[in-house]
Design an enzyme around this catalytic site. Structure first.
Site, PDB file in Angstrom:
ATOM      1  N   LYS A 137      35.206  43.007  53.691  1.00 37.94           N
ATOM      2  CA  LYS A 137      35.431  43.692  52.535  1.00 37.94           C
ATOM      3  C   LYS A 137      34.283  42.691  51.889  1.00 37.94           C
ATOM      4  O   LYS A 137      34.559  42.514  50.405  1.00 37.94           O
ATOM      5  CB  LYS A 137      36.763  43.329  52.233  1.00 37.94           C
ATOM      6  CG  LYS A 137      37.431  44.350  52.779  1.00 37.94           C
ATOM      7  CD  LYS A 137      39.056  43.855  52.310  1.00 37.94           C
ATOM      8  CE  LYS A 137      40.801  44.382  52.735  1.00 37.94           C
ATOM      9  NZ  LYS A 137      40.166  44.111  53.996  1.00 37.94           N
ATOM     10  N   VAL A 162      39.236  49.800  51.730  1.00 32.59           N
ATOM     11  CA  VAL A 162      40.897  50.487  51.340  1.00 32.59           C
ATOM     12  C   VAL A 162      41.410  51.103  51.865  1.00 32.59           C
ATOM     13  O   VAL A 162      40.802  52.298  52.076  1.00 32.59           O
ATOM     14  CB  VAL A 162      40.139  50.031  50.079  1.00 32.59           C
ATOM     15  CG1 VAL A 162      41.476  50.640  48.860  1.00 32.59           C
ATOM     16  CG2 VAL A 162      39.315  49.273  49.225  1.00 32.59           C
ATOM     17  N   LEU A 194      42.525  55.279  55.266  1.00 35.78           N
ATOM     18  CA  LEU A 194      42.862  56.406  54.540  1.00 35.78           C
ATOM     19  C   LEU A 194      41.225  57.029  53.974  1.00 35.78           C
ATOM     20  O   LEU A 194      41.029  55.904  53.431  1.00 35.78           O
ATOM     21  CB  LEU A 194      43.349  55.959  53.271  1.00 35.78           C
ATOM     22  CG  LEU A 194      45.062  56.024  54.493  1.00 35.78           C
ATOM     23  CD1 LEU A 194      45.955  55.299  53.212  1.00 35.78           C
ATOM     24  CD2 LEU A 194      45.287  57.507  54.633  1.00 35.78           C
ATOM     25  N   GLY A 223      48.920  43.286  65.401  1.00 37.93           N
ATOM     26  CA  GLY A 223      47.095  43.730  64.195  1.00 37.93           C
ATOM     27  C   GLY A 223      47.454  43.877  62.875  1.00 37.93           C
ATOM     28  O   GLY A 223      46.360  44.789  62.344  1.00 37.93           O
ATOM     29  N   LYS A 246      40.656  44.430  47.599  1.00 36.59           N
ATOM     30  CA  LYS A 246      40.237  46.150  47.251  1.00 36.59           C
ATOM     31  C   LYS A 246      40.584  46.689  46.199  1.00 36.59           C
ATOM     32  O   LYS A 246      39.923  47.476  45.493  1.00 36.59           O
ATOM     33  CB  LYS A 246      42.106  46.069  47.725  1.00 36.59           C
ATOM     34  CG  LYS A 246      41.516  46.224  49.430  1.00 36.59           C
ATOM     35  CD  LYS A 246      43.422  45.589  50.388  1.00 36.59           C
ATOM     36  CE  LYS A 246      43.265  46.267  51.811  1.00 36.59           C
ATOM     37  NZ  LYS A 246      44.496  45.994  52.888  1.00 36.59           N
ATOM     38  N   ASP A 263      43.317  39.557  49.513  1.00 39.33           N
ATOM     39  CA  ASP A 263      42.873  40.451  50.267  1.00 39.33           C
ATOM     40  C   ASP A 263      43.221  41.621  48.836  1.00 39.33           C
ATOM     41  O   ASP A 263      42.002  42.814  49.057  1.00 39.33           O
ATOM     42  CB  ASP A 263      43.684  40.883  51.631  1.00 39.33           C
ATOM     43  CG  ASP A 263      43.764  42.032  52.274  1.00 39.33           C
ATOM     44  OD1 ASP A 263      42.164  42.484  52.624  1.00 39.33           O
ATOM     45  OD2 ASP A 263      44.129  43.423  52.177  1.00 39.33           O
ATOM     46  N   GLU A 312      34.174  52.581  53.624  1.00 38.11           N
ATOM     47  CA  GLU A 312      35.927  52.940  53.562  1.00 38.11           C
ATOM     48  C   GLU A 312      36.302  52.803  54.118  1.00 38.11           C
ATOM     49  O   GLU A 312      37.572  52.242  53.140  1.00 38.11           O
ATOM     50  CB  GLU A 312      35.192  54.760  54.671  1.00 38.11           C
ATOM     51  CG  GLU A 312      37.105  55.724  54.281  1.00 38.11           C
ATOM     52  CD  GLU A 312      37.148  55.634  52.164  1.00 38.11           C
ATOM     53  OE1 GLU A 312      38.104  55.114  52.476  1.00 38.11           O
ATOM     54  OE2 GLU A 312      36.780  56.864  51.662  1.00 38.11           O
TER      55      GLU A 312
END
Ligand code: ADP
Ligand code: ASP
Ligand code: MG
Length: 814
Positions: free
Chosen positions: A578, A608, A612, A663, A681, A677, A605
């Site tokens: 990111k 975020v 999805l 993870g 996003k 984080d 993609e």
């Protein structure tokens, strides 16, 4: 009668010559003429030897020794011992003559085109002699005829012009009388009317064979070489090239004119006028059908039959206001070039008459520049014309096919394919026959262009995607496993061929131009070279493959900083990292612009909501004219996992530890727990919605104790979580007594964003969010009553890997 020509590779070694003998012995013809090239590589060695001698460099003696050795070894391997001495004696005698010529050149420190032809002729003279002797020892009924006694030319040394009439008469005379069934003739060599040695140009043995076929009205001309025919593109440059089973003379001529070296261009004319078919065959796979070259098939077959290229091209452009409406400028330009024997390979003229542009060989560039500037000195001085512009190291790439003229859109497809791959087109020409469309491009782009065009015109739309993967941890290794699993499906169903060409982790890196075996990538990488991000990118640039994609599976800042360089080299970037999209707005904007400018998608993609389709949906909303007014979201799969599993019978520390092990967190879990984080996003979503925002504009209300926030290492961080267990228990209890659940929420409204832990009451959209799920609510101009909701697993290596995969497929369909 049949004429068979065997090229350099076909006669390169004794073993190959034995194959040639088998082919000749099995030829079904009353008479066979066998034309041979010099042993593979010998012509180049002879030229090198002469060049060294003429520069008075003693190294020429080593080259001469190498030449001697090649021929002696071949004789010894081919000829039975009892017959050897006479043959070795003759070969040695020829080599002594050659040595004398070279010594002469060495002494005066000079060479001439005439001497060069004399020297270079030894290649074919020796090979034809040795081959004839071998045939004789094997019991074939064979004679040797010196090509110089048959083929008569002018004195244009290096590439002499043939006097067909005298040549044909000589052939009639000789072949009418010769009694042997097989006649071996050296290719390439000829002589002038005055008896000087001449040659027919590099690759000219094909031409010798064609002349002999035409002179004798042969039933077929066979060109035996090291490939199984004429291919849709040079098989050494384009792996997927296919052999064309039948092609017209004109198409073959056009392909060879534009560089398909398999046939020397002048070869076709003599046999075309007599309607003699040419068959191209492979000495090393004689059972392969090969290519048959005959008269036009009138509309049969595909529109584009082949793609070829000529390298070492220089573009000369003459332009200036003084050219408009002034007759005779082009005439003078071309006359000047032709006076000095400079041949023009390609011509384009701007319709404004403002400029003329021609393609010539790089070798002629210096001379051309000088003579053209001299010829137009007056116009240049009076500023009517600019000094000629010279651009070297270019190549011409050409699409060829008889039926191209009756089809629209081919040039559009050609140029858009090149454009999409960022191949810069410097000039365009369409042959008047409409049998070719050609473009001048940079020499460095040739391989990419050939492959991209081949893919577009011949590969039933199978598109090759070349991946360079950095990072093979949790996400990276799942990604590679998914690619391996889906490879054949993608090829069959989506016509996408995925190859991983480069792979790197922080220690090692490895490249394989034909694709790294995904079954063994771990071992392959382990045995690779030391990792070096700079070299990684340089290698990708050098390989210059079409449809190249850099896949960043790291969370590394330096790697994120390199995206600009990838994009500006037309390498697409797919990343789950990111950092690039959430640091400085200027950088984010710049990367997006580079992606547009260089036709290289930049997709993230997975930044975020892991796999999805959040960013993609957002893009479609914006593209279709919707406007995002508010975003509410739970965007941290990690925090959701943590707060869904945390209660009064566990410890906060243990839950975070478990999240990391499974993870669900970033490699540094503090990035998740501090809210950074999530800030990144929501920032990315706001930016993708069209708002200019920076990370400092986002309000963050941290739930971690000050001390935990300040830790420097993962260990220290976990220790502090343990120490502050009470703090976390209290947070839980407070929410629990109100019947609420803790969720880490991000909001964006009225251009402002905030993140923080919230107590969510029952009935709220976020209350029932399970496991590591994410949810995003988009309130837009079109989605007013009810927001557009995207919900599902938002963390985990598998879903992240599949999100990266989805981005790659998006690029494939681009
Ligand atoms: P020879 O020594 O037998 O005359 P050449 O090296 O002159 O062989 O020509 C054969 C080579 O031509 C092939 O090895 C291949 O690399 C090259 N080539 C270029 N374009 C084509 C094409 N379209 N089809 C086949 N071969 C091609
Ligand atoms: N030996 C010559 C060359 O290498 C001619 C030929 O092989 O066709 O160019
Ligand atoms: Mg050749």
């Amino acid at each position: 009668m049949k004429v068979l020509k065997f090229g350099g590779t076909s006669v390169a070694t004794a073993e190959n010559i034995k194959r040639v003998k088998e082919i000749v012995a099995n030829t079904n013809a009353d008479k066979t003429i066998v034309v041979v090239s010099a042993l593979g590589g010998v012509t180049d060695l002879l030229l090198k030897c002469l060049e060294l001698a003429s520069k008075q460099e003693l190294g020429y003696e080593d080259v001469l020794a190498e030449l001697e050795n090649r021929h002696m070894v071949t004789v010894k391997e081919l000829i039975p011992v009892k017959n050897q001495s006479a043959i070795l004696g003759k070969v040695k005698g020829d080599l002594n003559e050659l040595q004398t010529l070279l010594e002469g050149s060495f002494l005066i420190g000079e060479t001439t085109p005439r001497l060069s032809d004399k020297v270079v002729s030894y290649g074919e003279l020796l090979s034809s002699f040795i081959i004839t002797e071998h045939f004789a020892c094997e019991g074939l009924d064979v004679a040797l005829k010196d090509g110089r006694e048959l083929i008569i030319t002018d004195e244009n040394h290096g590439r002499a012009n043939v006097d067909a009439k005298t040549t044909y008469a000589n052939c009639k005379d000789y072949f009418g009388k010769v009694s042997e069934k097989i006649v071996v003739v050296p290719g390439f060599v000829a002589s002038s009317k005055n008896g000087n040695h001449t040659t027919l140009g590099r690759g000219g043995s094909d031409y010798t064979a064609a002349l002999l076929a035409a002179a004798n009205n042969a039933s077929e001309l066979q060109i035996w070489t090291d490939v199984s025919g004429m291919y849709t593109a040079n098989p050494k440059m384009v792996k997927q090239a296919k052999c064309v089973s039948q092609i017209s003379y004109e198409e073959a001529m056009e392909l060879s004119h534009f560089g398909a070296k398999v046939l020397y261009p002048p070869t076709i004319q003599p046999v075309l006028s007599k309607g003699i078919p040419i068959r191209i065959k492979n000495t090393f796979a004689p059972e392969d059908e090969g290519t048959l070259i005959t008269k036009n098939q009138n509309g049969a077959g595909k529109t584009v039959r082949g793609i070829s290229h000529v390298g070492n091209i220089t573009l000369l452009s003459l332009e200036g206001p003084g050219m408009v409406g002034v007759p005779g400028i082009s005439k003078r330009f071309f006359e000047t070039l032709s006076q000095y024997g400079i041949s023009v390979v390609l011509i384009t003229q701007a319709s404004s008459e403002h400029s003329i542009c021609v393609g010539i060989s790089d070798e002629d560039a210096k001379m051309a520049e000088q003579i053209v500037n001299e010829a137009f000195a007056y116009e240049i001085e009076t500023k009517k014309i600019k000094p000629v512009k010279v651009e070297s190291n270019m190549a011409i790439i050409a699409l060829v096919g008889d039926n191209m003229k009756s089809h629209q859109g081919l040039s559009g497809k050609m140029f858009s394919t090149l454009g999409r791959n960022n191949v810069n087109i410097r000039a365009i020409a369409q042959g008047a026959s409409e049998r070719n469309i050609s473009a001048v491009i940079d020499e460095n782009d040739v391989k990419k262009a050939l492959n991209a065009l081949h893919e577009a015109f011949f590969e039933e739309n199978i598109k090759q995607l070349n991946l360079y993967v950095m990072g093979v941890g949790n996400v990276g290794s799942r990604f590679l496993a998914q690619v391996q699993q889906q490879k054949s499906y993608l090829k069959k169903e989506l016509k996408l061929n995925l190859r991983v060409i480069g792979l790197s982790n922080s220690r090692k890196m490895v490249f394989d131009e034909s694709g790294i075996s995904l079954k063994e990538w771990k071992t392959v990488l382990e045995n690779g070279q030391q990792a070096n991000p700079k070299e990684f990118i340089e290698t990708i640039k050098k390989l210059n493959f079409r449809n190249s994609i850099f896949v960043d599976n790291t969370a590394n800042e330096t790697v994120a900083k390199s995206y600009g360089e990838y994009l500006s080299n037309s390498v697409s970037v797919v990343t789950c990292n990111k950092i690039a999209c959430s640091s400085d707005f200027g950088l984010y904007k710049e990367l997006k612009e580079l992606a547009k400018r260089y036709n290289a998608p930049f997709l993230f993609e997975t930044n975020v909501g892991a796999g999805l389709p959040i960013i993609d949906t957002l893009k479609h909303l914006i593209a279709s004219g919707d406007k995002v007014n508010k975003i509410q979201a739970v965007l941290s799969g990690s925090l959701n996992f943590v707060f869904n599993n945390f209660n009064d019978s566990t410890t906060f520390h243990n839950v975070v530890k478990q999240a990391k092990e499974e993870g669900y967190t970033e490699p540094d879990p503090k990035i998740d727990l501090s809210g950074i984080d999530v800030m990144r996003k929501i920032l990315i979503l706001a930016r993708e919605s069209g708002y200019q925002l920076d990370i400092d504009d986002i309000h963050n209300d941290p739930f971690l104790p000050e001390e935990s926030l300040k830790t420097k290492t993962n260990d220290a961080f976990f220790e502090s979580l343990q120490k502050h267990e009470n703090h976390f228990q209290k947070m839980y209890e407070k929410a629990n007594t109100k019947g609420c659940r803790l969720k880490y929420v991000a909001r964006f409204e009225n251009g402002k964003a905030a993140v923080g832990l919230q107590e969510i009451p029952e009935g709220h959209d976020f209350y029932n969010l399970e496991g590591s799920d994410n949810v995003v609510l988009f309130h837009t101009d079109r989605y007013t009553e009810q927001p557009l909701i995207i919900k599902g697993a938002g963390a985990g290596a598998d879903v992240t890997a599949s999100g990266i995969f989805a981005d790659i497929i998006r690029i494939g369909n681009f």
